[in-house]
Design an enzyme around this catalytic site. Structure first.
Site, PDB file in Angstrom:
ATOM      1  N   HIS A 185     134.274 -60.254 -14.589  1.00 34.45           N
ATOM      2  CA  HIS A 185     134.445 -60.989 -16.043  1.00 34.45           C
ATOM      3  C   HIS A 185     133.408 -62.036 -16.193  1.00 34.45           C
ATOM      4  O   HIS A 185     132.414 -61.948 -17.708  1.00 34.45           O
ATOM      5  CB  HIS A 185     136.187 -61.530 -16.336  1.00 34.45           C
ATOM      6  CG  HIS A 185     136.100 -62.220 -17.403  1.00 34.45           C
ATOM      7  ND1 HIS A 185     136.684 -61.444 -18.843  1.00 34.45           N
ATOM      8  CD2 HIS A 185     135.787 -64.028 -17.924  1.00 34.45           C
ATOM      9  CE1 HIS A 185     137.043 -62.506 -19.431  1.00 34.45           C
ATOM     10  NE2 HIS A 185     136.656 -63.632 -19.348  1.00 34.45           N
ATOM     11  N   GLU A 186     133.699 -63.089 -15.629  1.00 39.52           N
ATOM     12  CA  GLU A 186     132.466 -64.014 -14.962  1.00 39.52           C
ATOM     13  C   GLU A 186     131.054 -63.964 -14.860  1.00 39.52           C
ATOM     14  O   GLU A 186     130.349 -64.595 -14.845  1.00 39.52           O
ATOM     15  CB  GLU A 186     133.146 -65.153 -14.038  1.00 39.52           C
ATOM     16  CG  GLU A 186     134.947 -65.654 -14.078  1.00 39.52           C
ATOM     17  CD  GLU A 186     135.230 -66.055 -15.308  1.00 39.52           C
ATOM     18  OE1 GLU A 186     133.621 -66.934 -15.695  1.00 39.52           O
ATOM     19  OE2 GLU A 186     135.657 -66.122 -15.388  1.00 39.52           O
ATOM     20  N   HIS A 206     129.686 -63.228 -18.370  1.00 39.93           N
ATOM     21  CA  HIS A 206     129.165 -64.847 -18.927  1.00 39.93           C
ATOM     22  C   HIS A 206     127.832 -65.327 -18.031  1.00 39.93           C
ATOM     23  O   HIS A 206     127.116 -65.835 -18.522  1.00 39.93           O
ATOM     24  CB  HIS A 206     130.479 -65.945 -18.353  1.00 39.93           C
ATOM     25  CG  HIS A 206     131.413 -65.459 -19.223  1.00 39.93           C
ATOM     26  ND1 HIS A 206     131.630 -65.537 -21.230  1.00 39.93           N
ATOM     27  CD2 HIS A 206     133.155 -65.363 -18.902  1.00 39.93           C
ATOM     28  CE1 HIS A 206     132.935 -65.884 -21.060  1.00 39.93           C
ATOM     29  NE2 HIS A 206     134.091 -65.842 -19.708  1.00 39.93           N
ATOM     30  N   HIS A 249     124.739 -63.729 -19.400  1.00 38.22           N
ATOM     31  CA  HIS A 249     124.685 -63.842 -21.425  1.00 38.22           C
ATOM     32  C   HIS A 249     124.066 -64.424 -21.152  1.00 38.22           C
ATOM     33  O   HIS A 249     122.832 -65.152 -21.310  1.00 38.22           O
ATOM     34  CB  HIS A 249     126.419 -63.898 -21.246  1.00 38.22           C
ATOM     35  CG  HIS A 249     126.053 -63.909 -22.862  1.00 38.22           C
ATOM     36  ND1 HIS A 249     126.772 -63.933 -24.405  1.00 38.22           N
ATOM     37  CD2 HIS A 249     125.340 -63.949 -23.912  1.00 38.22           C
ATOM     38  CE1 HIS A 249     126.941 -63.635 -25.106  1.00 38.22           C
ATOM     39  NE2 HIS A 249     125.163 -64.290 -25.599  1.00 38.22           N
TER      40      HIS A 249
END
Length: 605
Positions: free
Chosen positions: A396-397, A400, A403
């Protein structure tokens, strides 16, 4: 892997005992605190000198110089602030980090005040001059920024008024600050007993952990202990929430918006019809959620299914995914392989070059986050534990982080910062890819666990957040209609809402009525709906990527690299996800229904 560190994960070891290999490399921002101090002094001088541009922006060359200088200052502020805050978050007990963070906050405030005249001055230009700016190649990097500013022009006040409103924000931040202080410092939660008669502490910090326990006595007592404590403060909390809504309504009215909803959606250029349509689509797909609650009640063998039973896992296979952090990195890389070699190369760079602060230590902030820094690289804070949730958090991190990485690498600073509306898309796409990859080789019991993880993710990220979004619409409408939020009214609404969303299988206790009062997101109006839209967009992306739809990966990577170069809805639509229609949300909730049937099939075997 340092076995000593691996064995101590989760224990409150001092920061100094964590091997530097497992700490992020903060020196990539500034080599030392002396360099930070020198940069901060230089920034102070530059901020003071910025006033030379005030009243001069009618000249195109001066305007361009001012915008370039503003970008330069903003990059410096972001680096100074990140350097201080990242270190504070790894050791909140270190006084020098607290001092640095305080200095950085003051610098950020000074910067915001110094540049507050720019937008009002730009908007005071004649239409002809504004059109010339948009057509001028010298302002090509600022074209989206200027167009967006023009769109919002009727909501930007004369510069003196904007400066006054900027100064007022500290005075109007009271309700949220009071809520945080009340909950984190003044509220005294009771000791409660578990099934063995042992006393256990209840707090916001361990509440969710208690709610996932197999000990139903602990769950019930923790639920009752927490909710009854909030209930004691219900009138105060109704007033803080009411005041916060009034503050939002004040700023919305001051900036010529019809209401707070319009003001909050306007920033991302989101039509209110999307917000209303999201609630409507979820209402039309509540049946699978009702079935899921009924299934959990049946699996757990309960005569009555209460709110404190919702989070209990239906599988004990979580420990079977235990692995070291090195193994977790391998699993995540394998799951993200469908995104292609460029993505994996960047992922490996993050692993190899110490973007990640891995283990818990004394004074370290809980949870996890990613922090992108333009011109440096992203940083990721973890508190890694050997369980599936931590592997998923890593995926998940890093979603981020990458991105930010691709956006910052591709876009100029002014166009690099992706919106909050898009922020959860990349991270959740990674989560879904990891889950689907792990399902391929999972045992039947592990599949039950993973499917339950997926169903819980949709329940908490789509269904529950839309329930919150609907509540927000109600409370802000009450304020718009000139009413004050009364605790009893909020409690009755909340009970009815839970009955509607969770269906007849849920026994709704009176204690649940106080839950609205503990949700911090309500102090950031009309924010939570973005979790639901983000998750729906991620589901659509992951489905297209795994189905190997033509150009799916290329479109997705272009989305990651697009940053904030256009409106969120346009960027997503270009990448193949149109959130102005109900399709992405409907597909997500249909996927929920499909996984629910798959889970039922496994449980019957």
């Amino acid at each position: 892997m340092n076995k000593n560190n691996e064995s101590q994960h989760g224990s409150l070891v001092p920061r100094s005992s964590i091997d530097r290999r497992f700490q992020w490399n903060i020196d990539d921002i500034y080599p030392d605190q002396e360099a930070w101090k020198a940069a901060s002094q230089q920034l102070k001088k530059a901020i003071a000198a910025f006033s030379q541009y005030k009243g001069q922006l009618h000249d195109c060359q001066t305007l361009k110089t001012a915008l370039q200088e503003q970008v330069s200052l903003s990059i410096s502020v972001s680096k100074l602030y990140a350097y201080a805050r990242l270190q504070q978050d790894t050791d909140n007990g270190d006084q020098k980090f607290q001092a640095l963070a305080g200095e950085a906050e003051a610098l950020a405030a000074a910067f915001n005040n110094a540049v507050s005249f720019i937008e009002p001055e730009i908007l005071s230009l004649s239409q002809d001059k504004f059109d010339n700016l948009l057509a001028d190649p010298a302002f090509s990097d600022y074209r989206f920024y200027l167009n967006n500013l023009l769109r919002l022009s009727k909501h930007v006040l004369p510069k003196e008024q904007e400066e006054l409103l900027s100064l007022s924000q500290l005075a109007t931040s009271g309700p949220a600050a009071i809520f945080r202080s009340l909950v984190s410092a003044d509220m005294q939660f009771p000791l409660v007993k578990n099934a063995e008669g042992q006393e256990v502490t209840v707090s916001e910090g361990n509440y969710l952990l208690n709610m996932t326990s197999n000990d139903r006595v602990l769950r019930r007592n923790s639920f009752n202990g927490l909710m009854t404590t909030y209930h004691k403060y219900r009138n105060t909390l109704a007033n803080t929430l009411s005041s916060n809504c009034r503050v939002s309504a004040f700023y919305a009215t001051a900036h010529n918006y019809t209401n707070t909803l319009e003001a909050c959606l306007s920033e991302d250029n989101i039509p209110p019809s999307l917000y209303d349509g999201l609630i409507q689509t979820v209402h039309e797909n509540l049946k699978p959620l009702h079935e899921y609650i009924a299934l959990k009640k049946e699996i757990l063998g309960l005569d009555e299914f209460h709110a404190y039973d919702i989070y209990q896992p239906i599988s004990n296979a979580a420990d079977s995914f235990a692995c070291t952090f090195e193994e977790a990195k391998t699993k995540v890389a394998a799951a993200l392989a469908p995104l292609g070699s460029d993505y994996l190369t960047a992922l490996q760079e993050g692993f190899d070059k110490r973007w990640i602060d891995i283990y818990e230590n004394k004074g370290k902030r809980s949870g996890a986050y990613s922090w992108g820094i333009y011109g440096v690289h992203p940083y990721v804070l973890l508190n890694y534990q050997p369980r599936y949730n931590s592997i998923s958090t890593l995926a998940h991190e890093m979603g981020h982080a990458l991105h930010s990485y691709f956006s910052n690498k591709t876009q100029t600073y002014i166009n690099s910062d992706y919106s909050i509306f898009c922020a959860e898309v990349a991270s959740t796409t990674n989560e879904i890819l990891l889950l689907e990859h792990t399902l391929k080789t999972a045992s039947p019991q592990q599949k039950i666990y993973l499917l339950n993880q997926f169903l819980e993710a949709v329940r908490t990220t789509v269904y529950r957040q839309v329930q919150f979004a609907e509540f927000e619409k109600f409370i802000h409408n009450e304020i718009n209609e000139g009413r004050t939020l009364q605790a009893e009214t909020l409690e009755n609404y909340w009970l009815d809402s839970n009955k509607h969303y969770y269906g007849p299988a849920l026994t709704v206790d009176e204690e649940l009525a106080s839950e609205w009062s503990r949700i911090p997101h309500f102090y950031t109006p009309f924010y939570v709906y973005k979790y639901a839209t983000g998750y729906s967009a991620a589901t659509a992306f992951a489905s297209a990527i795994l189905s190997k739809e033509p150009q799916a990966v290329e479109k997705y990577l272009r989305f990651l690299a697009s940053g904030g170069s256009d409106y969120s809805l346009n960027l997503l639509k270009t990448a193949g996800v149109d959130l102005t229609t109900s399709l992405p949300v409907t597909v997500t909730l249909h996927k929920f229904a499909e996984k629910l049937q798959e889970l039922k099939g496994l449980l019957k075997k």
